[in-house]
Write a protein that holds these residues in place. Structure first.
Motif: not given
Length: 107
Positions: A7-14, A47-65, A83-85
């Protein structure tokens, strides 16, 4: 043993490492947002890539403050596993950080 049924799972330590880093660097991240300095994006991505290392495409996120409230948008592309992870990852946000930031899942 290798299995095609692993199973693909996020790396909880990361994930824990990410949130510890985020909490430590929060002031810098907010300053970057206010100053339109995008250097923090590459650091978050790194730092996000190792968390979701199974996801082969680019991760996308956006921050605002704004004032004292931050928003961390994470895009899951309708990928059920991501989505689950990502939902579990968002719940791992330290309480102190969660008092100032909202983690939002988006398609």
């Amino acid at each position: 043993m290798f299995s095609i049924f692993t199973k693909k799972r996020m790396d909880e330590t990361a994930a824990k490492d990410f949130w510890a880093w985020f909490e430590e660097k929060e002031t810098w991240i907010v300053e970057c947002i206010y100053n339109h300095d995008q250097s923090f994006i590459w650091e978050i991505d790194k730092r996000l890539k190792p968390v979701f290392s199974y996801f082969e495409r680019e991760l996308e996120f956006q921050l605002g403050y704004n004032d004292v409230a931050g928003e961390f948008f994470f895009f899951h592309f309708d990928d059920r596993t991501l989505k689950r992870d990502a939902a579990a990852f968002g719940k791992m946000m330290p309480e102190d950080v969660a008092n100032r930031w909202t983690f939002i899942l988006e398609k």
